[in-house]
Design a protein around this motif. Structure first.
Motif, PDB file in Angstrom:
ATOM      1  N   ARG A 110       4.503  -5.423  17.714  1.00  0.00           N
ATOM      2  CA  ARG A 110       5.495  -4.342  17.745  1.00  0.00           C
ATOM      3  C   ARG A 110       5.874  -3.854  16.359  1.00  0.00           C
ATOM      4  O   ARG A 110       6.555  -2.836  16.216  1.00  0.00           O
ATOM      5  N   GLY A 111       5.496  -4.592  15.334  1.00  0.00           N
ATOM      6  CA  GLY A 111       5.887  -4.227  13.980  1.00  0.00           C
ATOM      7  C   GLY A 111       7.220  -4.805  13.569  1.00  0.00           C
ATOM      8  O   GLY A 111       7.746  -4.466  12.502  1.00  0.00           O
ATOM      9  N   ASP A 112       7.780  -5.707  14.405  1.00  0.00           N
ATOM     10  CA  ASP A 112       9.035  -6.356  14.039  1.00  0.00           C
ATOM     11  C   ASP A 112       8.834  -7.331  12.883  1.00  0.00           C
ATOM     12  O   ASP A 112       9.763  -7.595  12.113  1.00  0.00           O
ATOM     13  N   LEU A 113       7.631  -7.892  12.786  1.00  0.00           N
ATOM     14  CA  LEU A 113       7.351  -8.970  11.842  1.00  0.00           C
ATOM     15  C   LEU A 113       6.137  -8.638  10.990  1.00  0.00           C
ATOM     16  O   LEU A 113       5.186  -8.005  11.459  1.00  0.00           O
ATOM     17  N   VAL A 114       6.179  -9.059   9.739  1.00  0.00           N
ATOM     18  CA  VAL A 114       5.034  -9.037   8.830  1.00  0.00           C
ATOM     19  C   VAL A 114       4.976 -10.408   8.177  1.00  0.00           C
ATOM     20  O   VAL A 114       6.002 -10.921   7.717  1.00  0.00           O
ATOM     21  N   SER A 115       3.803 -11.022   8.147  1.00  0.00           N
ATOM     22  CA  SER A 115       3.707 -12.388   7.647  1.00  0.00           C
ATOM     23  C   SER A 115       3.867 -12.451   6.130  1.00  0.00           C
ATOM     24  O   SER A 115       3.861 -11.428   5.440  1.00  0.00           O
ATOM     25  N   ALA A 144      -2.628 -18.593  18.696  1.00  0.00           N
ATOM     26  CA  ALA A 144      -2.125 -17.222  18.862  1.00  0.00           C
ATOM     27  C   ALA A 144      -1.234 -16.816  17.699  1.00  0.00           C
ATOM     28  O   ALA A 144      -1.330 -15.693  17.176  1.00  0.00           O
ATOM     29  N   ALA A 145      -0.368 -17.735  17.266  1.00  0.00           N
ATOM     30  CA  ALA A 145       0.517 -17.436  16.140  1.00  0.00           C
ATOM     31  C   ALA A 145      -0.283 -17.286  14.851  1.00  0.00           C
ATOM     32  O   ALA A 145       0.001 -16.404  14.027  1.00  0.00           O
ATOM     33  N   GLN A 146      -1.277 -18.141  14.653  1.00  0.00           N
ATOM     34  CA  GLN A 146      -2.123 -18.042  13.459  1.00  0.00           C
ATOM     35  C   GLN A 146      -2.845 -16.698  13.407  1.00  0.00           C
ATOM     36  O   GLN A 146      -2.924 -16.051  12.357  1.00  0.00           O
ATOM     37  N   ARG A 147      -3.391 -16.298  14.551  1.00  0.00           N
ATOM     38  CA  ARG A 147      -4.129 -15.035  14.584  1.00  0.00           C
ATOM     39  C   ARG A 147      -3.217 -13.863  14.255  1.00  0.00           C
ATOM     40  O   ARG A 147      -3.579 -12.958  13.487  1.00  0.00           O
ATOM     41  N   ALA A 148      -2.012 -13.883  14.829  1.00  0.00           N
ATOM     42  CA  ALA A 148      -1.052 -12.824  14.530  1.00  0.00           C
ATOM     43  C   ALA A 148      -0.664 -12.842  13.061  1.00  0.00           C
ATOM     44  O   ALA A 148      -0.518 -11.784  12.430  1.00  0.00           O
ATOM     45  N   TRP A 149      -0.502 -14.044  12.495  1.00  0.00           N
ATOM     46  CA  TRP A 149      -0.113 -14.202  11.091  1.00  0.00           C
ATOM     47  C   TRP A 149      -1.147 -13.576  10.171  1.00  0.00           C
ATOM     48  O   TRP A 149      -0.813 -12.814   9.252  1.00  0.00           O
ATOM     49  N   PHE A 150      -2.412 -13.887  10.404  1.00  0.00           N
ATOM     50  CA  PHE A 150      -3.465 -13.381   9.532  1.00  0.00           C
ATOM     51  C   PHE A 150      -3.811 -11.919   9.814  1.00  0.00           C
ATOM     52  O   PHE A 150      -4.299 -11.215   8.930  1.00  0.00           O
ATOM     53  N   GLY A 156      -2.848  -6.431   4.904  1.00  0.00           N
ATOM     54  CA  GLY A 156      -3.670  -5.968   6.010  1.00  0.00           C
ATOM     55  C   GLY A 156      -4.268  -7.113   6.809  1.00  0.00           C
ATOM     56  O   GLY A 156      -3.864  -8.275   6.677  1.00  0.00           O
ATOM     57  N   ASP A 157      -5.235  -6.786   7.622  1.00  0.00           N
ATOM     58  CA  ASP A 157      -5.851  -7.758   8.512  1.00  0.00           C
ATOM     59  C   ASP A 157      -6.779  -8.683   7.736  1.00  0.00           C
ATOM     60  O   ASP A 157      -7.793  -8.247   7.181  1.00  0.00           O
ATOM     61  N   LEU A 158      -6.449  -9.975   7.716  1.00  0.00           N
ATOM     62  CA  LEU A 158      -7.242 -10.962   6.988  1.00  0.00           C
ATOM     63  C   LEU A 158      -8.165 -11.759   7.907  1.00  0.00           C
ATOM     64  O   LEU A 158      -8.897 -12.629   7.422  1.00  0.00           O
ATOM     65  N   THR A 159      -8.130 -11.493   9.206  1.00  0.00           N
ATOM     66  CA  THR A 159      -8.940 -12.302  10.115  1.00  0.00           C
ATOM     67  C   THR A 159     -10.441 -12.219   9.843  1.00  0.00           C
ATOM     68  O   THR A 159     -11.147 -13.197  10.146  1.00  0.00           O
ATOM     69  N   PRO A 160     -10.992 -11.120   9.273  1.00  0.00           N
ATOM     70  CA  PRO A 160     -12.428 -11.141   8.960  1.00  0.00           C
ATOM     71  C   PRO A 160     -12.819 -12.203   7.938  1.00  0.00           C
ATOM     72  O   PRO A 160     -14.005 -12.547   7.832  1.00  0.00           O
ATOM     73  N   LEU A 161     -11.833 -12.736   7.203  1.00  0.00           N
ATOM     74  CA  LEU A 161     -12.130 -13.780   6.227  1.00  0.00           C
ATOM     75  C   LEU A 161     -12.233 -15.156   6.875  1.00  0.00           C
ATOM     76  O   LEU A 161     -12.763 -16.094   6.260  1.00  0.00           O
ATOM     77  N   VAL A 162     -11.722 -15.294   8.097  1.00  0.00           N
ATOM     78  CA  VAL A 162     -11.529 -16.611   8.711  1.00  0.00           C
ATOM     79  C   VAL A 162     -12.565 -16.851   9.801  1.00  0.00           C
ATOM     80  O   VAL A 162     -12.733 -16.038  10.704  1.00  0.00           O
ATOM     81  N   SER A 163     -13.224 -18.005   9.715  1.00  0.00           N
ATOM     82  CA  SER A 163     -14.279 -18.341  10.676  1.00  0.00           C
ATOM     83  C   SER A 163     -13.766 -19.061  11.914  1.00  0.00           C
ATOM     84  O   SER A 163     -14.476 -19.140  12.915  1.00  0.00           O
ATOM     85  N   GLY A 164     -12.554 -19.614  11.870  1.00  0.00           N
ATOM     86  CA  GLY A 164     -12.032 -20.322  13.031  1.00  0.00           C
ATOM     87  C   GLY A 164     -10.609 -20.773  12.826  1.00  0.00           C
ATOM     88  O   GLY A 164     -10.144 -20.931  11.691  1.00  0.00           O
ATOM     89  N   LEU A 165      -9.906 -20.993  13.937  1.00  0.00           N
ATOM     90  CA  LEU A 165      -8.501 -21.370  13.932  1.00  0.00           C
ATOM     91  C   LEU A 165      -8.310 -22.640  14.752  1.00  0.00           C
ATOM     92  O   LEU A 165      -8.823 -22.741  15.879  1.00  0.00           O
ATOM     93  N   TYR A 166      -7.549 -23.582  14.211  1.00  0.00           N
ATOM     94  CA  TYR A 166      -7.301 -24.849  14.888  1.00  0.00           C
ATOM     95  C   TYR A 166      -5.810 -25.166  14.897  1.00  0.00           C
ATOM     96  O   TYR A 166      -5.102 -24.902  13.924  1.00  0.00           O
ATOM     97  N   ASP A 167      -5.360 -25.743  16.022  1.00  0.00           N
ATOM     98  CA  ASP A 167      -3.961 -26.131  16.150  1.00  0.00           C
ATOM     99  C   ASP A 167      -3.882 -27.517  16.786  1.00  0.00           C
ATOM    100  O   ASP A 167      -4.899 -28.202  16.966  1.00  0.00           O
ATOM    101  N   THR A 168      -2.675 -27.944  17.150  1.00  0.00           N
ATOM    102  CA  THR A 168      -2.512 -29.292  17.692  1.00  0.00           C
ATOM    103  C   THR A 168      -3.056 -29.412  19.106  1.00  0.00           C
ATOM    104  O   THR A 168      -3.221 -30.532  19.613  1.00  0.00           O
ATOM    105  N   GLU A 169      -3.346 -28.277  19.748  1.00  0.00           N
ATOM    106  CA  GLU A 169      -3.889 -28.333  21.104  1.00  0.00           C
ATOM    107  C   GLU A 169      -5.408 -28.429  21.097  1.00  0.00           C
ATOM    108  O   GLU A 169      -5.997 -29.226  21.826  1.00  0.00           O
ATOM    109  N   ASN A 170      -6.080 -27.628  20.287  1.00  0.00           N
ATOM    110  CA  ASN A 170      -7.544 -27.675  20.320  1.00  0.00           C
ATOM    111  C   ASN A 170      -8.139 -28.664  19.321  1.00  0.00           C
ATOM    112  O   ASN A 170      -9.334 -28.963  19.392  1.00  0.00           O
ATOM    113  N   ALA A 171      -7.322 -29.192  18.406  1.00  0.00           N
ATOM    114  CA  ALA A 171      -7.819 -30.198  17.452  1.00  0.00           C
ATOM    115  C   ALA A 171      -7.079 -31.521  17.584  1.00  0.00           C
ATOM    116  O   ALA A 171      -7.692 -32.586  17.527  1.00  0.00           O
ATOM    117  N   GLY A 172      -5.768 -31.465  17.746  1.00  0.00           N
ATOM    118  CA  GLY A 172      -4.970 -32.683  17.831  1.00  0.00           C
ATOM    119  C   GLY A 172      -3.917 -32.732  16.744  1.00  0.00           C
ATOM    120  O   GLY A 172      -3.817 -31.826  15.904  1.00  0.00           O
TER     121      GLY A 172
END
Length: 250
Positions: A110-115, A144-150, A156-172
């Motif tokens: 919504r544009g309420d937040l900028v990381s 989801a939060a990481q993706r929104a953050w980047f 601007g959009d930094l996700t093209p720099l990132v090859s993967g995202l891990y959190d406590t659910e998919n990694a531990g």
């Protein structure tokens, strides 16, 4: 084989194929998360639980809260109180992070937040990526939060720099070596060629126990600055980290 080298101010982290990034206290200010994002989610937990309890992601998080608290019959009001208590404790509970991630993602959209990123971070990430270093994120915040953050950075959009995202659910959990072994297996990178950057000594210890290389990032004003990073190599900014990576000759 040829060696491409990014040389800055301190000793090289030799032969690294990928850098895995913590967020809070490492790439970004913990204060921004605590002072901006936490209140934003706190103000919206009630509406999310009341209006979207049937959403599969929300329903799963609610079930996880009930399981963790041992309260199988807890209603939305009780769960909201639990979430707020965990928020006060800065507890890294997976369902809390899931629900925060939903709220923050929508706030970013919504544009309420900028990381927030420290000034030294984005130029270094771009340089490492351009030199062939793969970049990953491992944070207690949800994917989801990481993706929104980047996606919604001031640069601007930094996700093209990132090859993967891990959190406590998919990694531990971030202080367990097994989590880092899972990430290494997922990325296909040998543990000895993975570099983890974090401000938390317990996380650095766990990564090293899994065979990773580590650098502790110590920034003044961050919660772990005074505690230090134990016997891990340390840097005050990303500009002080030298990465050497092997690449095929052209």
């Amino acid at each position: 084989m040829t060696v491409r080298e990014l040389r800055f101010d301190v000793d090289a982290v030799d032969a690294v194929d990928a850098v895995v990034l913590d967020i809070e206290g490492t790439t970004s200010a913990t204060g921004f998360v605590v002072d901006v994002l936490y209140p934003y989610s706190r103000a919206r937990f009630g509406a999310l639980l009341a209006e979207r309890g049937d959403d599969p992601r929300v329903a799963r998080a609610l079930a996880q809260v009930r399981e963790l608290t041992g309260e199988p019959d807890a209603d939305a009001v009780r769960i909201e109180k639990t979430l707020n208590l965990w928020l006060d404790e800065d507890r890294k509970a997976t369902p809390l992070k899931t629900l925060q991630g939903i709220i923050w993602s929508e706030g970013f959209a919504r544009g309420d937040l900028v990381s927030h990123f420290y000034d030294d971070v984005v130029p270094r990430l771009r340089a490492w990526h351009a030199a062939g270093v793969r970049l990953y994120v491992y944070s207690s915040g949800s994917v989801a939060a990481q993706r929104a953050w980047f996606t919604n950075s001031p640069d601007g959009d930094l996700t093209p720099l990132v090859s993967g995202l891990y959190d406590t659910e998919n990694a531990g959990p971030k202080q367990e070596p097994e989590s880092y072994r899972r990430i290494a297996e997922s990325t296909g990178v040998e543990p000895a060629r993975l570099l983890f950057l974090s401000d938390r000594p317990g996380e650095l210890d766990a990564a090293r126990a899994a065979g990773w290389r580590t650098v502790g990032v110590r920034r003044p004003g961050e919660p772990y600055f005074e505690q230090g990073v134990g016997d891990h190599a340390q840097a005050g900014t990303f500009d002080e980290i030298t990465v050497i990576t092997s690449g095929s000759s052209t």
